[in-house]
Enzyme design. Structure first.
Site, short mmCIF file in Angstrom:
data_model
loop_
_atom_site.label_atom_id
_atom_site.label_comp_id
_atom_site.label_asym_id
_atom_site.label_seq_id
_atom_site.Cartn_x
_atom_site.Cartn_y
_atom_site.Cartn_z
CB ALA A 5 -31.36 -53.02 -16.29
CB VAL B 68 -26.12 -47.47 -31.73
CG1 VAL B 68 -26.23 -46.17 -32.51
CG2 VAL B 68 -27.45 -47.84 -31.09
CG ASN C 87 -32.00 -39.75 -29.00
OD1 ASN C 87 -32.77 -39.46 -28.09
ND2 ASN C 87 -32.45 -40.08 -30.22
CE LYS D 128 -33.28 -45.00 -22.10
NZ LYS D 128 -32.45 -44.44 -23.19
CB SER E 244 -35.32 -43.07 -19.06
OG SER E 244 -36.68 -43.18 -18.68
CE1 TYR F 49 -36.42 -47.25 -22.79
CE2 TYR F 49 -37.05 -46.48 -20.60
CZ TYR F 49 -36.74 -46.22 -21.92
OH TYR F 49 -36.75 -44.91 -22.38
N1 LIG Z 1 -40.34 -40.97 -25.45
C1 LIG Z 1 -40.13 -41.06 -24.16
O1 LIG Z 1 -41.08 -40.98 -23.35
C2 LIG Z 1 -38.76 -41.24 -23.62
C3 LIG Z 1 -38.56 -41.04 -22.24
C4 LIG Z 1 -37.28 -41.20 -21.71
C5 LIG Z 1 -36.24 -41.56 -22.53
N2 LIG Z 1 -36.46 -41.76 -23.85
C6 LIG Z 1 -35.31 -42.15 -24.65
O2 LIG Z 1 -35.12 -41.23 -25.68
C7 LIG Z 1 -34.47 -41.87 -26.79
C8 LIG Z 1 -35.23 -41.55 -28.05
O3 LIG Z 1 -36.53 -42.07 -27.94
P1 LIG Z 1 -37.77 -41.50 -28.77
O4 LIG Z 1 -38.88 -41.40 -27.81
O5 LIG Z 1 -37.37 -40.34 -29.56
O6 LIG Z 1 -38.06 -42.77 -29.70
P2 LIG Z 1 -38.32 -42.91 -31.27
O7 LIG Z 1 -38.78 -44.30 -31.47
O8 LIG Z 1 -39.19 -41.79 -31.74
O9 LIG Z 1 -36.88 -42.71 -31.91
C9 LIG Z 1 -35.84 -43.64 -31.69
C10 LIG Z 1 -34.92 -43.60 -32.90
O10 LIG Z 1 -33.83 -44.49 -32.62
C11 LIG Z 1 -33.59 -45.25 -33.79
N3 LIG Z 1 -32.97 -46.52 -33.43
C12 LIG Z 1 -33.53 -47.57 -32.76
N4 LIG Z 1 -32.65 -48.56 -32.65
C13 LIG Z 1 -31.51 -48.16 -33.26
C14 LIG Z 1 -30.24 -48.75 -33.46
N5 LIG Z 1 -29.97 -50.00 -33.05
N6 LIG Z 1 -29.28 -48.03 -34.11
C15 LIG Z 1 -29.54 -46.78 -34.55
N7 LIG Z 1 -30.74 -46.17 -34.39
C16 LIG Z 1 -31.70 -46.84 -33.75
C17 LIG Z 1 -34.96 -45.46 -34.42
O11 LIG Z 1 -34.87 -45.82 -35.79
C18 LIG Z 1 -35.60 -44.11 -34.18
O12 LIG Z 1 -35.33 -43.22 -35.25
C19 LIG Z 1 -34.41 -43.35 -26.43
O13 LIG Z 1 -33.14 -43.66 -25.92
C20 LIG Z 1 -35.46 -43.49 -25.35
O14 LIG Z 1 -35.21 -44.58 -24.50
C21 LIG Z 1 -37.68 -41.60 -24.41
#
Ligand SMILES: NC(=O)c1ccc[n+]([C@@H]2O[C@H](COP(=O)([O-])OP(=O)(O)OC[C@H]3O[C@@H](n4cnc5c(N)ncnc54)[C@H](O)[C@@H]3O)[C@@H](O)[C@H]2O)c1
Length: 282
Positions: A191, A65, A91, A193, A176, A189
């Site tokens: 910035a 992405v 996501n 979000k 987030s 991160y």
């Molecule tokens: N886990 C948390 O506590 C939390 C809290 C707030 C927000 N988030 C946000 O939720 C989203 C998902 O996070 P998660 O916790 O499920 O993480 P995760 O690491 O389990 O999953 C992230 C997925 O994104 C994919 N990915 C990473 N870079 C990519 C790219 N350049 N192109 C396509 N795919 C890509 C990865 O391969 C992975 O499958 C993120 O945006 C994260 O910032 C997570």
């Protein structure tokens, strides 16, 4: 299964893991045709196989992405299979990884101890001083540029979807609590979000006349591989969370189901934050 998304077609970036995978599973349970899109091909394929057991169709899409050309190719692959796109979930993301995450946890613990014993913090957080151009760039590219690149492609499909009484498309961006509250040691991160929250509100206004809704979800701390290197901080995080625990991926996936469904046809430009009470407004 209550068919809240029956007949809908959804593309979920980062659909191979964590929150994205949970969203794909719940969407399929609710009747949607699901396209998990991820840079990790095997992970996206595995999640798609699970979804297809519930609803036929969809496919795993592979792409980065952060790269507009890769996103264009990914959507071309989507368009070969589908003419309609009802829901895009932006996501895909990364967290603080490796040494940076573990040293951050150690720093949090040391600062808490210093406050308790000496009443002041003596060990400072120098993330911004030490942060390299490439790390800063990568974080913004994946989260913020990624949301823009994918939304741009999705809107080219959604804008042709007529002007029915019900929604012509939904875009859900993963923000987030860090985008609102900030977090020491995570300027890049936070910035990215915060940018996503602003992007959401502006795009919501821009495409409202097309009856397309744009919202963000701002989760609190959820136990996924993204937090993997921060395991040692889980007790501290749980203690700072009024509901006493970290989130589970489904705590966030249900918010996505709501925003994707017709129940949210009058909801746009919002930041919905399942976070256990860690942060009380956005
Ligand atoms: N886990 C948390 O506590 C939390 C809290 C707030 C927000 N988030 C946000 O939720 C989203 C998902 O996070 P998660 O916790 O499920 O993480 P995760 O690491 O389990 O999953 C992230 C997925 O994104 C994919 N990915 C990473 N870079 C990519 C790219 N350049 N192109 C396509 N795919 C890509 C990865 O391969 C992975 O499958 C993120 O945006 C994260 O910032 C997570």
């Amino acid at each position: 299964m209550s068919n809240r998304l029956e007949g809908k077609v959804a593309l979920v970036t980062g659909g191979g893991s964590g929150l994205g995978a949970a969203i794909c599973r719940r969407f399929a349970e609710e009747g949607a045709v699901v396209f998990p899109a991820d840079v990790n091909a095997g992970a996206a394929q595995a999640v798609h196989a699970e979804c297809e057991r519930l609803v036929r169709g969809g496919a795993a899409l592979i792409g980065d992405v952060a790269d507009s050309l890769s996103v264009r190719k990914m959507f071309a692959g989507f368009a070969e299979r589908q003419t309609r796109l009802d829901v895009l979930v932006n996501n895909a993301g990364i967290g603080l990884t490796g040494k940076r995450a573990s040293s951050y946890v150690a720093l949090m613990a040391r600062q808490a101890q210093e406050m308790a014993t000496r009443g002041r913090i003596e060990t400072h957080c120098d993330t911004t001083i030490d942060l390299g151009d490439e790390d800063w760039d990568r974080m913004l590219r994946i989260h913020l540029y990624g949301a823009f690149y994918c939304s741009r492609e999705a809107l080219r499909i959604m804008k042709e979807q007529g002007s029915g009484a019900t929604s012509n498309g939904k875009i859900i961006n993963m923000g987030s609590i860090m985008g609102t509250s900030g977090g020491a040691g995570a300027v890049d991160y936070c910035a990215a979000k915060a940018g996503i929250h602003g992007f959401t509100r502006a795009l919501a206004r821009e495409v409202a006349s097309r009856n397309i809704q744009v919202n963000a979800i701002a989760p609190g701390f959820v136990d996924t591989p993204l937090l993997g290197d921060m395991h040692a901080a889980y007790p501290l995080i749980a203690a700072a969370t009024p509901l006493g625990r970290l989130g589970k991926p489904d705590d966030v996936a249900w918010a996505a189901v709501y925003l994707a469904s017709c129940e949210a046809d009058w909801v746009t430009g919002q930041v919905l934050s399942p976070n256990g009470g860690w942060h009380m407004s956005q």
